[in-house]
Design a protein around this motif. Structure first.
Motif, PDB file in Angstrom:
ATOM      1  N   THR A 153      -4.240  -7.953 -20.675  1.00 33.89           N
ATOM      2  CA  THR A 153      -3.497  -8.449 -21.836  1.00 33.89           C
ATOM      3  C   THR A 153      -4.505  -8.950 -22.864  1.00 33.89           C
ATOM      4  OG1 THR A 153      -3.437 -10.676 -20.907  1.00 33.89           O
ATOM      5  CG2 THR A 153      -1.549  -9.256 -20.421  1.00 33.89           C
ATOM      6  N   PRO A 154      -4.106  -9.075 -24.113  1.00 35.28           N
ATOM      7  CA  PRO A 154      -5.063  -9.507 -25.137  1.00 35.28           C
ATOM      8  C   PRO A 154      -5.449 -10.983 -25.024  1.00 35.28           C
ATOM      9  CG  PRO A 154      -2.999  -8.709 -26.134  1.00 35.28           C
ATOM     10  CD  PRO A 154      -2.784  -8.749 -24.661  1.00 35.28           C
ATOM     11  N   ASP A 155      -4.750 -11.747 -24.169  1.00 34.59           N
ATOM     12  CA  ASP A 155      -5.007 -13.192 -24.136  1.00 34.59           C
ATOM     13  C   ASP A 155      -5.427 -13.663 -22.739  1.00 34.59           C
ATOM     14  OD1 ASP A 155      -2.700 -12.631 -22.925  1.00 34.59           O
ATOM     15  OD2 ASP A 155      -1.486 -14.186 -23.878  1.00 34.59           O
ATOM     16  N   GLY A 156      -6.034 -12.771 -21.944  1.00 33.73           N
ATOM     17  CA  GLY A 156      -6.415 -13.151 -20.585  1.00 33.73           C
ATOM     18  C   GLY A 156      -7.576 -14.143 -20.553  1.00 33.73           C
ATOM     19  N   THR A 157      -7.711 -14.839 -19.417  1.00 31.78           N
ATOM     20  CA  THR A 157      -8.856 -15.726 -19.230  1.00 31.78           C
ATOM     21  C   THR A 157      -9.709 -15.218 -18.066  1.00 31.78           C
ATOM     22  OG1 THR A 157      -7.492 -17.150 -17.833  1.00 31.78           O
ATOM     23  CG2 THR A 157      -7.776 -17.833 -20.119  1.00 31.78           C
ATOM     24  N   LEU A 158     -11.012 -15.458 -18.166  1.00 32.61           N
ATOM     25  CA  LEU A 158     -11.904 -15.059 -17.085  1.00 32.61           C
ATOM     26  C   LEU A 158     -12.770 -16.241 -16.679  1.00 32.61           C
ATOM     27  CD1 LEU A 158     -14.727 -12.770 -18.482  1.00 32.61           C
ATOM     28  CD2 LEU A 158     -13.065 -13.855 -19.942  1.00 32.61           C
ATOM     29  N   TYR A 159     -13.283 -16.203 -15.455  1.00 34.47           N
ATOM     30  CA  TYR A 159     -13.920 -17.362 -14.833  1.00 34.47           C
ATOM     31  C   TYR A 159     -15.374 -17.062 -14.503  1.00 34.47           C
ATOM     32  CZ  TYR A 159      -9.245 -18.811 -15.164  1.00 34.47           C
ATOM     33  OH  TYR A 159      -8.041 -19.130 -15.735  1.00 34.47           O
ATOM     34  N   VAL A 160     -16.242 -17.902 -15.060  1.00 33.18           N
ATOM     35  CA  VAL A 160     -17.682 -17.766 -14.848  1.00 33.18           C
ATOM     36  C   VAL A 160     -18.204 -19.155 -14.475  1.00 33.18           C
ATOM     37  CG1 VAL A 160     -17.832 -15.935 -16.593  1.00 33.18           C
ATOM     38  CG2 VAL A 160     -18.283 -18.299 -17.259  1.00 33.18           C
ATOM     39  N   SER A 161     -19.488 -19.263 -14.130  1.00 30.38           N
ATOM     40  CA  SER A 161     -20.093 -20.584 -13.975  1.00 30.38           C
ATOM     41  C   SER A 161     -21.088 -20.755 -15.118  1.00 30.38           C
ATOM     42  CB  SER A 161     -20.810 -20.725 -12.635  1.00 30.38           C
ATOM     43  OG  SER A 161     -22.112 -20.167 -12.726  1.00 30.38           O
ATOM     44  N   GLU A 162     -21.635 -21.965 -15.252  1.00 32.25           N
ATOM     45  CA  GLU A 162     -22.583 -22.157 -16.362  1.00 32.25           C
ATOM     46  C   GLU A 162     -23.853 -21.350 -16.124  1.00 32.25           C
ATOM     47  OE1 GLU A 162     -25.004 -25.909 -16.519  1.00 32.25           O
ATOM     48  OE2 GLU A 162     -23.442 -26.578 -15.128  1.00 32.25           O
ATOM     49  N   HIS A 163     -24.056 -20.839 -14.900  1.00 30.55           N
ATOM     50  CA  HIS A 163     -25.243 -20.034 -14.624  1.00 30.55           C
ATOM     51  C   HIS A 163     -24.961 -18.532 -14.675  1.00 30.55           C
ATOM     52  CE1 HIS A 163     -28.001 -23.315 -13.845  1.00 30.55           C
ATOM     53  NE2 HIS A 163     -26.944 -23.951 -13.380  1.00 30.55           N
ATOM     54  N   ALA A 172     -16.700 -10.381 -23.163  1.00 31.23           N
ATOM     55  CA  ALA A 172     -15.359 -10.893 -23.441  1.00 31.23           C
ATOM     56  C   ALA A 172     -15.124 -10.928 -24.947  1.00 31.23           C
ATOM     57  CB  ALA A 172     -15.191 -12.282 -22.832  1.00 31.23           C
ATOM     58  N   ALA A 173     -16.137 -11.372 -25.691  1.00 29.01           N
ATOM     59  CA  ALA A 173     -15.992 -11.456 -27.151  1.00 29.01           C
ATOM     60  C   ALA A 173     -15.801 -10.061 -27.741  1.00 29.01           C
ATOM     61  CB  ALA A 173     -17.213 -12.139 -27.756  1.00 29.01           C
ATOM     62  N   SER A 181     -11.370 -18.251 -23.912  1.00 28.76           N
ATOM     63  CA  SER A 181     -10.862 -17.479 -22.769  1.00 28.76           C
ATOM     64  C   SER A 181     -11.900 -17.425 -21.639  1.00 28.76           C
ATOM     65  CB  SER A 181     -10.496 -16.061 -23.201  1.00 28.76           C
ATOM     66  OG  SER A 181     -11.664 -15.371 -23.574  1.00 28.76           O
ATOM     67  N   VAL A 182     -13.155 -17.749 -21.978  1.00 30.84           N
ATOM     68  CA  VAL A 182     -14.201 -17.754 -20.948  1.00 30.84           C
ATOM     69  C   VAL A 182     -14.239 -19.153 -20.345  1.00 30.84           C
ATOM     70  CG1 VAL A 182     -16.650 -17.397 -20.457  1.00 30.84           C
ATOM     71  CG2 VAL A 182     -15.506 -16.004 -22.199  1.00 30.84           C
ATOM     72  N   ARG A 183     -13.720 -19.292 -19.124  1.00 34.40           N
ATOM     73  CA  ARG A 183     -13.557 -20.595 -18.482  1.00 34.40           C
ATOM     74  C   ARG A 183     -14.759 -20.852 -17.574  1.00 34.40           C
ATOM     75  NH1 ARG A 183     -10.842 -23.847 -19.957  1.00 34.40           N
ATOM     76  NH2 ARG A 183      -9.337 -24.346 -18.316  1.00 34.40           N
ATOM     77  N   ILE A 184     -15.365 -22.025 -17.759  1.00 37.16           N
ATOM     78  CA  ILE A 184     -16.612 -22.314 -17.036  1.00 37.16           C
ATOM     79  C   ILE A 184     -16.340 -23.208 -15.830  1.00 37.16           C
ATOM     80  CG2 ILE A 184     -18.919 -23.294 -17.221  1.00 37.16           C
ATOM     81  CD1 ILE A 184     -18.852 -22.360 -20.171  1.00 37.16           C
ATOM     82  N   VAL A 185     -16.502 -22.625 -14.656  1.00 34.66           N
ATOM     83  CA  VAL A 185     -16.231 -23.312 -13.392  1.00 34.66           C
ATOM     84  C   VAL A 185     -17.492 -24.099 -13.000  1.00 34.66           C
ATOM     85  CG1 VAL A 185     -15.610 -22.967 -10.970  1.00 34.66           C
ATOM     86  CG2 VAL A 185     -14.711 -21.407 -12.731  1.00 34.66           C
ATOM     87  N   PRO A 186     -17.348 -25.345 -12.514  1.00 30.86           N
ATOM     88  CA  PRO A 186     -18.527 -26.113 -12.075  1.00 30.86           C
ATOM     89  C   PRO A 186     -19.245 -25.441 -10.902  1.00 30.86           C
ATOM     90  CG  PRO A 186     -16.561 -27.511 -12.185  1.00 30.86           C
ATOM     91  CD  PRO A 186     -16.096 -26.100 -12.386  1.00 30.86           C
ATOM     92  N   VAL A 187     -20.524 -25.808 -10.742  1.00 27.76           N
ATOM     93  CA  VAL A 187     -21.313 -25.282  -9.623  1.00 27.76           C
ATOM     94  C   VAL A 187     -21.566 -26.384  -8.601  1.00 27.76           C
ATOM     95  CG1 VAL A 187     -22.459 -23.455 -10.934  1.00 27.76           C
ATOM     96  CG2 VAL A 187     -23.466 -25.748 -10.889  1.00 27.76           C
ATOM     97  N   ILE A 215     -12.569 -12.914 -12.163  1.00 28.63           N
ATOM     98  CA  ILE A 215     -13.589 -13.877 -11.723  1.00 28.63           C
ATOM     99  C   ILE A 215     -14.910 -13.128 -11.647  1.00 28.63           C
ATOM    100  CG2 ILE A 215     -14.426 -15.428  -9.905  1.00 28.63           C
ATOM    101  CD1 ILE A 215     -11.687 -15.689  -8.847  1.00 28.63           C
ATOM    102  N   ALA A 216     -15.946 -13.697 -12.259  1.00 32.76           N
ATOM    103  CA  ALA A 216     -17.272 -13.092 -12.186  1.00 32.76           C
ATOM    104  C   ALA A 216     -18.146 -13.906 -11.250  1.00 32.76           C
ATOM    105  CB  ALA A 216     -17.908 -13.012 -13.573  1.00 32.76           C
ATOM    106  N   GLY A 217     -18.449 -13.346 -10.076  1.00 31.22           N
ATOM    107  CA  GLY A 217     -19.433 -13.947  -9.180  1.00 31.22           C
ATOM    108  C   GLY A 217     -20.800 -13.369  -9.516  1.00 31.22           C
ATOM    109  N   THR A 218     -21.854 -14.072  -9.117  1.00 29.87           N
ATOM    110  CA  THR A 218     -23.200 -13.576  -9.393  1.00 29.87           C
ATOM    111  C   THR A 218     -23.992 -13.458  -8.098  1.00 29.87           C
ATOM    112  OG1 THR A 218     -23.170 -14.609 -11.585  1.00 29.87           O
ATOM    113  CG2 THR A 218     -25.314 -13.963 -10.722  1.00 29.87           C
TER     114      THR A 218
END
Ligand SMILES: *Cc1c(COP(=O)(O)O)cnc(C)c1O
Length: 446
Positions: A153-163, A172-173, A181-187, A215-218
């Motif tokens: 969808t045009p308004d989705g959110t995705l999950y990354v960490s600050e790293h 995403a941009a 929309s880029v949500r920063i999950v704590p580490v 969700i983007a894992g690294t």
């Protein structure tokens, strides 16, 4: 004057001259300074007059001498690669053949070569039948390719960490998603995304009416080589019906080693994985890869019909890469991966990658013995991160002194606001003497 199509004799002479240039460049690498801050002064003007190749190669040599010696064994900054010379040879073959490799019907043999590389990668990562991928210029384009395919969808959110690497936010941009929309999950303490925090954030976001989609894992962050808990993130993504993306641009190739495979457990559940053969497979710059669990996801995002395609047939078992990503006309990339893999055998890569893990562990052990140093923790992959206990100022001065000596090229970063020096071992040309030499230089400066 050399004609646009040189004669057979001229071509052979040109090839010999070029290959001598390459051989002497490679032979000179061990002795080169790690970087040269000088300015470029040669005449680069493009005119109607032809120039002899010898003169032009001299200009190229002078141009290449400036800046950072990223091909050399003492390049330990950012993410090193080196550039396998056998892949460079494949690059020459590729350009000479000049095949149109994004449409199977145009070059089925070369597409089969590229496809064998992608299938091998999918097997190494334990992806199921139906998986596949596309070779890109690098992980940034691979990530964009994945994010666009994953977005529903045009308004989705995705999950990354600050790293997480910034290429995810950039993707995403470009995909048209707003910055929030880029949500920063704590580490956690080891700088890995906290899966419980991610679960809470996703839950709260849904309650607020947002639409989580990825969700983007690294598998190895650029800063420290931290490896997210991929199995836990995969489970979360499955429960929440999200696309699970894994950024393996730096670390992914360690999947070829026993230790890497163990650390990346769960990666086989990914919907997409980005890799950078121009990092962990030591290839020259310009080769990234996207692997997806189900190639139909790429097809849905990128397959387009056009009248001018009507003459092209399908080839059984061979994809049209034009329908798997953004690029239509591009350089054929498969041969540059396939030739070195076949020529050296995969075993040579497994051994070299194992050696890099050992070297980073050794550097860590040695640096631990210097009381003035604070180390971030045992390397999760091949990056050692340290600072002086005396604080940011002295650490920055140490960093500057290492730079000034021009023997080793290291880079720095900030973690939780504090200045750290990082030493990343990944080039196939970097061996014990280089890493222990860097450790010795650090010792001599503190
Ligand atoms: C290098 C890197 C990227 C970006 O890859 P490019 O090939 O430079 O586009 C993305 N993620 C990680 C973890 C990286 O180290």
């Amino acid at each position: 004057m050399l004609p646009l199509e040189p004669s057979d004799a001229e071509l052979r002479e040109l090839g010999t001259t070029a290959l001598e240039f390459v051989a002497s460049f490679v032979a000179g690498l061990p002795g080169k300074p790690a970087h040269d801050p000088g300015a470029f002064a040669a005449d680069l003007s493009i005119t109607d007059n032809a120039r002899p190749v010898g003169e032009l190669l001299d200009t190229v040599r002078a141009a290449a001498a400036l800046g950072v010696e990223t091909a050399g064994p003492r390049y330990l900054g950012y993410i090193p690669a080196g550039g396998l010379i056998t892949s460079a040879i494949a690059g020459l073959l590729t350009s000479a053949l000049n095949r149109f490799g994004t449409v199977a019907d145009m070059a089925p043999g070369l597409v089969a070569i590229e496809e064998s590389v992608l299938r091998w990668l999918c097997r190494e990562f334990g992806l199921p039948p139906g998986s596949g991928g596309v070779l890109t210029t690098g992980a940034s384009l691979a990530t964009l390719t994945a994010v666009v395919a994953a977005r529903r969808t045009p308004d989705g959110t995705l999950y990354v960490s600050e790293h997480t690497h910034v290429c995810v936010a950039k993707a995403a941009a470009i995909a048209g998603l707003p910055p929030e929309s880029v949500r920063i999950v704590p580490v956690d303490d080891d700088l890995r995304m906290d899966p419980l925090a991610a679960a809470r954030m996703i839950d709260q976001d849904r309650r607020r009416g947002l639409v989580p989609f990825l969700i983007a894992g690294t598998a190895g962050t650029t800063d420290t080589g931290a490896v997210d808990s991929l199995a836990e993130l995969a489970g979360l993504a499955r429960r929440e019906d999200l696309w699970f993306h894994v950024d393996g641009a730096y670390g992914g190739a360690f999947q070829l080693t026993g230790r890497g495979r163990a650390r990346f457990a769960g990666i086989e559940q990914a919907d997409s994985i980005t890799l950078d053969p121009h990092k962990g497979l030591f290839l020259p710059y310009g080769i990234g890869a996207l692997l997806v669990r189900d190639t139909a996801t790429l097809d849905r995002a990128y397959h387009r019909q056009a009248a001018y395609y009507q003459d092209l047939g399908q080839r059984e078992g061979l994809p049209d890469y034009a329908h798997r990503g953004l690029e239509l006309t591009r350089d054929h990339r498969g041969l540059r991966v396939w030739l070195p893999l076949r020529l050296h055998g995969v075993h040579a890569f497994r051994e070299a990658l194992d050696e890099k893990l050992d070297l980073a562990a050794q550097a860590y052990e040695q640096l631990l013995r210097f009381p003035g140093l604070e180390l971030l923790g045992p390397p999760q992959l091949s990056t050692v991160v340290f600072r002086l206990r005396a604080g940011d100022g002295p650490t920055e001065r140490l960093f500057d002194e290492i730079r000034a000596r021009r023997r080793y090229f290291l880079t720095s970063t900030r973690i939780r606001g504090r200045f750290f020096i990082r030493l990343c071992v990944l080039s196939h040309r970097t061996h014990a003497e280089h890493v222990l030499g860097a450790v010795e230089e650090i010792r001599s400066l503190i």
